[in-house]
Design an enzyme around this catalytic site. Structure first.
Site, PDB file in Angstrom:
ATOM      1  CB  SER A  35      -8.169   0.396   5.758  1.00  0.00           C
ATOM      2  OG  SER A  35      -8.931   1.561   5.617  1.00  0.00           O
ATOM      3  CB  SER A  86      -8.065   3.347   2.915  1.00  0.00           C
ATOM      4  OG  SER A  86      -7.210   2.776   3.891  1.00  0.00           O
ATOM      5  CE  LYS A  96      -3.879   1.851   2.762  1.00  0.00           C
ATOM      6  NZ  LYS A  96      -4.707   1.593   3.965  1.00  0.00           N
TER       7      LYS A  96
HETATM    8  N1  GLN Z   1     -12.930   3.521   6.269  1.00  0.00           N
HETATM    9  C1  GLN Z   1     -12.478   3.957   7.563  1.00  0.00           C
HETATM   10  C2  GLN Z   1     -12.186   5.432   7.513  1.00  0.00           C
HETATM   11  O1  GLN Z   1     -12.506   6.026   6.549  1.00  0.00           O
HETATM   12  C3  GLN Z   1     -11.269   3.166   7.967  1.00  0.00           C
HETATM   13  C4  GLN Z   1     -10.041   3.591   7.301  1.00  0.00           C
HETATM   14  C5  GLN Z   1      -8.843   2.772   7.660  1.00  0.00           C
HETATM   15  O2  GLN Z   1      -8.960   1.723   8.278  1.00  0.00           O
HETATM   16  N2  GLN Z   1      -7.682   3.278   7.295  1.00  0.00           N
HETATM   17  O3  GLN Z   1     -11.670   6.003   8.416  1.00  0.00           O
END
Ligand code: GLN
Length: 480
Positions: free
Chosen positions: A178, A154, A79
């Site tokens: 994420s 994400s 990532k």
């Molecule tokens: N979707 C969640 C957010 O927008 C989690 C994001 C993540 O785990 N980095 O914060």
């Protein structure tokens, strides 16, 4: 040999039996990426030359009869919030478009030391804020099961890359879901380790009390192998812990049979999508066939998890993102700057996307004098209650089973206009981050890209540092 059939396990065996070389496989991936990724959009950057060099080094080691480890030659994707010395790391943000990492993240270092081949960096929501990868400043990533749908986020690029067979495995980061949510949307396995199991050094921080790095793989066994390779104490991350993870691979079924699984009633709500609830029924039935016992439990403070998360997380985001000032790290090119304040304003104003700005504002507000106690301090107290719910539950059961997401992958553009709808897609994954517990997303069955059926995942949450329970159960589950 087909890339579609490879796992980390079978790759390692084939390499030792000299069925192929590490270079051949790396070349095959790079060629396939050149073709397939035009459709998927999983990668932001490819590290072709370095990948070839790493693969050649593994082949030399084998030809010289040196011992190689379990991830030697494995083509992985990272990532784009994990640093790789000398290469670009953007965290999906325009403000870091020209940032060149000056060192390796600890996970990168461990991968390199283990001989893994880093193919490139994957697309993500800006600074890991999002659930669909649509918040990337650079491109859209498509779900390999349906190009009209999101891969989740994400870590959407990492999950889509593994699902589309353009990486054998990948790393993601998980602050509120994420790793697990995109894994569920893309029909692959995603593990968020216990907070402290994997070093966060060299991970661009989103919310430091919640962030963890973990593997995204095709099988649970692969997740165990990759997790073991990246975990451990690190002098550069004082929250990292030394734990022995020798027993996460090839677990003993007799040990696992005694584990009791809790089903929290707050997670099996009536609004659940039918495909998701059918998936849960299937997962539970399969685990019962292994002889496992189930019990209904209650996690009463779950209903506050999303609210607590959207106070603590933006508070930490607003402080973590303060360092991007247009002077350090990177700067937006060709700006006409009048003075220092102008430089800050233009770089941050143009560099951060809408979601990053929204969270910086929210975080600054909840931390501001006069509101700190009402919001931030209170949220921390409720966070403790959420953690205590799990402590209580784990007196009765060993593992908790829940859905990963309320729905399968949604359509591109479906939730972008309404942040609240987007936030709700993490409702089942956030509690494990708030409590710091390990949790894994496992596909309820074997999916094939040709069938185009949208994947569903189930989540197993384990006790602190008991990755072996959830990885162990998962390894038996996938053999069924
Ligand atoms: N979707 C969640 C957010 O927008 C989690 C994001 C993540 O785990 N980095 O914060």
């Amino acid at each position: 040999m087909h890339l579609h059939d490879l796992t980390i396990k079978s790759f390692g065996e084939g390499l030792l039996r000299k069925e192929f070389s590490a270079l051949e496989i790396t070349q095959a991936y790079l060629n396939y990426i050149a073709d397939k990724d035009r459709e998927v959009g999983a990668y932001l950057n490819l590290h072709g030359m370095e990948a070839i060099r790493s693969a050649e080094a593994v082949d030399v080691a084998i030809s010289e009869g040196r011992r190689i480890g379990p991830i030697a030659g494995v083509p992985v994707a990272l990532k784009d919030n994990m640093l790789v010395d000398g290469s670009r790391t953007t965290a999906g943000s325009k403000i870091l478009e020209n940032y060149i990492s000056s060192y390796d993240a600890t996970v990168t270092k461990k991968l390199k030391e283990g001989g893994a081949v880093v193919l490139g960096k994957t697309n993500m929501d800006e600074f890991a804020m999002g659930s669909s990868t649509e918040n990337s400043a650079f491109q859209i990533t498509r779900n390999p099961y349906d190009p009209k749908r999101v891969p989740g986020g994400s870590s959407g690029g990492s999950a889509a890359a593994v699902a589309a067979n353009i990486a054998l495995a990948a790393l993601g980061s998980d602050t509120g879901g994420s790793i697990r949510q995109p894994a569920a949307f893309c029909g692959v396995v995603g593990l968020k380790p216990t907070y402290g199991a994997v070093s966060r050094h060299g991970l661009i921080a989103m919310s430091s009390s919640l962030d963890q790095i973990g593997p995204i793989t095709r099988t649970v066994e692969d997740a165990a192998i990759l997790f073991k390779a990246i975990s451990g104490k690190d002098e550069f991350d004082s929250t990292s812990v030394d734990t022995d993870y020798d027993d996460v691979i090839n677990p003993d079924l007799d040990d696992l049979k005694n584990l009791k699984i809790g089903l929290p009633k707050e997670y099996f709500i009536s609004g659940l999508d039918k495909k998701v609830s059918d998936g849960m029924d299937l997962a539970i039935a399969k685990l019962k066939s292994l002889g496992l016992k189930f019990e209904e439990i209650s996690l009463p403070n779950t209903k506050y998890a999303l609210s607590v998360y959207y106070i603590i997380m933006p508070a930490e985001v607003s402080t973590n993102l303060a360092r991007f000032d247009g002077i350090r790290y990177a700067r937006i090119p060709d700006l006409e700057i009048k003075n220092l304040k102008d430089l800050y304003l233009k770089n941050r104003g143009l560099g951060f996307g809408a979601e990053a700005r929204r969270r910086i504002l929210l975080g600054t507000f909840v931390l501001s004098s006069g509101y700190y106690d009402a919001y931030y301090a209170k949220a921390q107290k409720v966070r403790t209650l959420i953690k205590r719910d799990f402590d209580e539950a784990f007196k009765k059961v060993d593992v908790v089973l829940t859905p990963v997401t309320p729905t399968p992958a949604f359509k591109i553009g479906e939730k972008t206009a309404d942040p609240m709808q987007m936030y709700l897609s993490d409702i089942f994954t956030i509690p494990a981050n708030l409590a710091g517990l390990p949790a894994i997303s496992i596909p309820v069955k074997k999916y094939s890209l040709a069938d185009k059926e949208l994947p569903i995942g189930f989540q197993l949450i384990g006790k602190y540092f008991r990755e072996k329970d959830i990885l162990g159960l998962g390894q038996y589950y996938e053999k069924l």
